[in-house]
Design a protein around this motif. Structure first.
Motif, PDB file in Angstrom:
ATOM      1  N   TYR A  31      15.182   2.822   0.322  1.00 41.29           N
ATOM      2  CA  TYR A  31      15.439   4.171  -0.177  1.00 41.29           C
ATOM      3  C   TYR A  31      16.822   4.615   0.292  1.00 41.29           C
ATOM      4  O   TYR A  31      17.147   4.491   1.479  1.00 41.29           O
ATOM      5  CB  TYR A  31      14.380   5.146   0.350  1.00 41.29           C
ATOM      6  N   ASP A  32      17.610   5.123  -0.634  1.00 43.41           N
ATOM      7  CA  ASP A  32      18.919   5.693  -0.308  1.00 43.41           C
ATOM      8  C   ASP A  32      19.776   4.702   0.493  1.00 43.41           C
ATOM      9  O   ASP A  32      20.336   5.051   1.527  1.00 43.41           O
ATOM     10  CB  ASP A  32      18.738   7.010   0.443  1.00 43.41           C
ATOM     11  N   GLU A  71      10.384   9.776  -6.020  1.00 48.10           N
ATOM     12  CA  GLU A  71      11.450   9.047  -6.721  1.00 48.10           C
ATOM     13  C   GLU A  71      12.323   8.238  -5.773  1.00 48.10           C
ATOM     14  O   GLU A  71      12.587   8.656  -4.647  1.00 48.10           O
ATOM     15  CB  GLU A  71      12.339  10.037  -7.486  1.00 48.10           C
ATOM     16  N   GLY A  72      12.790   7.097  -6.258  1.00 50.79           N
ATOM     17  CA  GLY A  72      13.831   6.335  -5.583  1.00 50.79           C
ATOM     18  C   GLY A  72      13.392   5.361  -4.506  1.00 50.79           C
ATOM     19  O   GLY A  72      14.231   4.683  -3.914  1.00 50.79           O
ATOM     20  N   VAL A  73      12.108   5.272  -4.218  1.00 55.02           N
ATOM     21  CA  VAL A  73      11.626   4.347  -3.193  1.00 55.02           C
ATOM     22  C   VAL A  73      11.223   3.043  -3.885  1.00 55.02           C
ATOM     23  O   VAL A  73      10.419   3.042  -4.808  1.00 55.02           O
ATOM     24  CB  VAL A  73      10.427   4.921  -2.412  1.00 55.02           C
ATOM     25  N   GLU A  74      11.816   1.949  -3.428  1.00 57.76           N
ATOM     26  CA  GLU A  74      11.536   0.633  -4.009  1.00 57.76           C
ATOM     27  C   GLU A  74      10.828  -0.250  -2.982  1.00 57.76           C
ATOM     28  O   GLU A  74      11.008  -0.081  -1.780  1.00 57.76           O
ATOM     29  CB  GLU A  74      12.827  -0.066  -4.414  1.00 57.76           C
ATOM     30  N   LEU A  98       0.832  -1.205   0.000  1.00 63.77           N
ATOM     31  CA  LEU A  98       0.000   0.000   0.000  1.00 63.77           C
ATOM     32  C   LEU A  98       0.866   1.255   0.000  1.00 63.77           C
ATOM     33  O   LEU A  98       0.625   2.193  -0.774  1.00 63.77           O
ATOM     34  CB  LEU A  98      -0.937  -0.002   1.212  1.00 63.77           C
ATOM     35  N   LEU A  99       1.901   1.270   0.821  1.00 62.01           N
ATOM     36  CA  LEU A  99       2.774   2.453   0.861  1.00 62.01           C
ATOM     37  C   LEU A  99       3.512   2.653  -0.459  1.00 62.01           C
ATOM     38  O   LEU A  99       3.666   3.786  -0.918  1.00 62.01           O
ATOM     39  CB  LEU A  99       3.754   2.354   2.023  1.00 62.01           C
ATOM     40  N   LYS A 100       3.943   1.570  -1.096  1.00 69.47           N
ATOM     41  CA  LYS A 100       4.619   1.706  -2.394  1.00 69.47           C
ATOM     42  C   LYS A 100       3.645   2.225  -3.452  1.00 69.47           C
ATOM     43  O   LYS A 100       4.018   3.059  -4.290  1.00 69.47           O
ATOM     44  CB  LYS A 100       5.236   0.365  -2.817  1.00 69.47           C
ATOM     45  N   ALA A 101       2.414   1.770  -3.415  1.00 67.16           N
ATOM     46  CA  ALA A 101       1.414   2.289  -4.354  1.00 67.16           C
ATOM     47  C   ALA A 101       1.185   3.787  -4.111  1.00 67.16           C
ATOM     48  O   ALA A 101       1.047   4.564  -5.066  1.00 67.16           O
ATOM     49  CB  ALA A 101       0.109   1.511  -4.225  1.00 67.16           C
TER      50      ALA A 101
END
Length: 184
Positions: free
Chosen positions: A115-116, A75-78, A64-67
């Motif tokens: 992320y990062d 940007e950049g969050v996998e 849900l958070l990725k959606a």
């Protein structure tokens, strides 16, 4: 932990609107809201089930958070799946099952945001493990929309490859008992 992620105001997009109905107005507030929900399985196909059922697993919460991340163009969050060796020290609540099993630990698939060069795990706010889940045997990136169809076959195949077909069934049965123990 989610403070490492970029923070933006929610938009008028569909998932943002669902969070706003819960009084959430920023991405960090959404992360905190999800993190504080209890652990428990939901209807895996329904992306919003975490909000409507007020619970979630590592998969449903991070999916849900990725959606939401995708909807907000952050940007950049996998979204990642990692296989680790689950035992009481890194997954409090499974010890009662593991103690009755033939296994000291079993491979478990865990979902989290990345992320990062940091893993952000918003699965369980109410549990402090004596050992963090940080030693992954394998990690893969997955999309939110494909997670439900991908995770279980990926996880089970890893177990088959490690234990063989027959032993895999016993490992999987132990794993299911462990997950059930976490939701109680």
């Amino acid at each position: 932990m989610y403070s490492y992620l970029p923070n933006v105001n929610l938009s008028d997009s569909p998932i943002s609107r669902q969070f706003k109905l819960k009084g959430v107005s920023t991405f960090h507030e959404a992360c905190d809201f999800i993190w504080r929900l209890p652990y428990g399985r939901t209807n895996h196909q329904d992306l919003i089930a975490v909000l409507s059922e007020r619970k979630g697993t590592c998969s449903s919460k991070h999916r849900l958070l990725k959606a939401l991340v995708d909807e907000l163009d952050i940007e950049g969050v996998e979204l990642k799946i990692g296989i680790y060796l689950m035992h009481e020290s890194n997954t409090p609540g499974v010890g009662s099952v593991m103690n009755l099993s033939e296994f000291d630990s079993i491979p478990e698939a865990h979902c989290y945001l990345h992320y990062d060069n940091r893993r952000i795990d918003l699965t369980r706010s109410d549990v402090v493990a004596s050992e963090s889940i940080s030693n992954f045997l394998v990690e893969v990136t997955v999309e939110a929309e494909t997670l439900p169809e991908f995770k279980e076959p990926f996880h089970y195949q890893y177990i088959v490859d490690k234990y063989g077909d027959e032993r895999a069934k016993a490992v999987w049965a132990c794993r299911e008992q462990c997950i059930a123990a976490l939701g109680t």
